[in-house]
Design an enzyme around this catalytic site. Structure first.
Site, mmCIF file in Angstrom:
data_model
loop_
_atom_site.group_PDB
_atom_site.id
_atom_site.type_symbol
_atom_site.label_atom_id
_atom_site.label_comp_id
_atom_site.label_asym_id
_atom_site.label_seq_id
_atom_site.Cartn_x
_atom_site.Cartn_y
_atom_site.Cartn_z
ATOM 1 N N CYS A 185 35.849 40.158 36.652
ATOM 2 C CA CYS A 185 36.613 40.274 35.613
ATOM 3 C C CYS A 185 36.237 41.319 34.856
ATOM 4 O O CYS A 185 37.095 42.140 34.070
ATOM 5 C CB CYS A 185 36.896 38.946 35.142
ATOM 6 S SG CYS A 185 37.633 37.691 36.070
ATOM 7 N N THR A 186 34.996 41.360 34.419
ATOM 8 C CA THR A 186 34.535 42.368 33.704
ATOM 9 C C THR A 186 34.617 43.688 34.019
ATOM 10 O O THR A 186 35.202 44.644 33.422
ATOM 11 C CB THR A 186 32.811 42.097 33.644
ATOM 12 O OG1 THR A 186 32.634 40.756 33.032
ATOM 13 C CG2 THR A 186 32.336 43.267 32.600
#
Length: 157
Positions: free
Chosen positions: A46-47
């Site tokens: 996600c990052t």
């Protein structure tokens, strides 16, 4: 089942990372929205995905499209995540009722307790013009966003 293209996007109101309440309908008649569901703040994939969007924000701003991230994390977690990674777009907390907006869009993974990676491109009339969803664990590509943005024709912008 995820919402279909050419259907009305459900309106919602959620707090962003600063506790300000954001409604999807606030964008109607003003600007299209790229609504980006992601599983969890601070997870590596996600990052990586959101950092790629941050680094390519012109892809959205040049098309006058509002980029909005959304996950089941709390607004405090969203704020820490945004500050750590330098995200200057809204991150919304679909925290309580847990995943309610992700459920409305048909992308909540009950067995996991969070949303799948799903992106919806919504025009100024609130109609879903493009969407793409990856399998769990699979990142979305910038190419997919470029292709989806073409569905927001100049007339829809």
């Amino acid at each position: 089942m995820p919402l279909a293209i050419d259907t009305q996007a459900p309106d919602f109101e959620l707090p962003n990372q600063f506790g300000e309440h954001i409604r999807l309908s606030d964008y109607r008649g003003r600007k299209p929205v790229a609504l980006v569901f992601y599983p969890l703040a601070f997870s590596s994939k996600c990052t990586s995905e959101l950092c790629e969007l941050r680094d390519n924000i012109a892809l959205f701003s040049d098309s006058s499209v509002a980029l909005i991230g959304i996950s089941v994390d709390s607004k405090a977690t969203q704020r820490a995540f945004a500050e750590q990674e330098g995200y200057d777009f809204p991150l919304l907390a679909d925290f309580w009722p847990h995943g309610a907006v992700a459920r409305e869009y048909g992308v909540f993974l009950e067995e996991k307790g969070f949303a799948n990676r799903a992106s919806f491109l919504i025009d100024t009339d609130g109609i879903i013009r493009a969407r793409f969803i990856t399998d769990p664990g699979e990142a979305r590509t910038l190419t997919a966003y470029r292709e989806a943005l073409t569905e927001l024709t100049p007339a829809a912008l």
